[in-house]
Design a protein around this motif. Structure first.
Motif, PDB file in Angstrom:
ATOM      1  N   PRO A 183       0.836  -1.198   0.000  1.00  0.00           N
ATOM      2  CA  PRO A 183       0.000   0.000   0.000  1.00  0.00           C
ATOM      3  C   PRO A 183       0.875   1.253   0.000  1.00  0.00           C
ATOM      4  N   PRO A 184       0.351   2.374  -0.488  1.00  0.00           N
ATOM      5  CA  PRO A 184       1.163   3.598  -0.576  1.00  0.00           C
ATOM      6  C   PRO A 184       1.653   4.106   0.781  1.00  0.00           C
ATOM      7  N   ASP A 185       0.894   3.874   1.846  1.00  0.00           N
ATOM      8  CA  ASP A 185       1.294   4.379   3.164  1.00  0.00           C
ATOM      9  C   ASP A 185       2.050   3.329   3.976  1.00  0.00           C
ATOM     10  N   PHE A 186       2.622   2.323   3.319  1.00  0.00           N
ATOM     11  CA  PHE A 186       3.299   1.229   4.014  1.00  0.00           C
ATOM     12  C   PHE A 186       4.449   1.728   4.880  1.00  0.00           C
ATOM     13  N   ASN A 187       5.309   2.603   4.337  1.00  0.00           N
ATOM     14  CA  ASN A 187       6.459   3.097   5.102  1.00  0.00           C
ATOM     15  C   ASN A 187       6.023   3.851   6.344  1.00  0.00           C
ATOM     16  N   GLN A 188       5.003   4.679   6.208  1.00  0.00           N
ATOM     17  CA  GLN A 188       4.520   5.451   7.355  1.00  0.00           C
ATOM     18  C   GLN A 188       3.968   4.518   8.439  1.00  0.00           C
TER      19      GLN A 188
END
Length: 95
Positions: A24-29
């Motif tokens: 998902p795009p917010d994986f790092n956060q």
């Protein structure tokens, strides 16, 4: 080709045909939030429990090493050496 090789080949072909999974795009956060939350210092009872575990494991190791006929100098070096390395790594990391 063996039947087992054919099965493996078929499985491999199906796996390669499947779409590539994406994060998902917010994986790092989300990951960093989890890491920060889990890396907080343990509470007081956790520290006491960890220290007790360390003392008991050191005592058990000393008893076993002494039972194997090792001298006190070797036992002291093998017990205190890793502690010194941990402390050195901790001091090196904070610089």
């Amino acid at each position: 080709m063996d039947p087992s090789e054919a099965e493996v080949d078929s499985l491999l072909r199906r796996s390669m045909a499947a779409p590539v999974p994406r994060l998902p795009p917010d994986f790092n956060q989300v990951l960093w939030c989890q890491v920060r939350r889990r890396s907080e210092r343990p509470n007081r009872s956790g520290q006491i429990l960890l220290a007790g575990y360390g003392v008991m494991s050191a005592a058990a190791s000393i008893v076993v090493m002494r039972g194997q006929g090792l001298g006190w100098g070797v036992i002291a070096a093998m017990t205190l050496g890793p502690l010194a390395m941990v402390e050195g790594a901790r001091r090196f990391r904070t610089r």
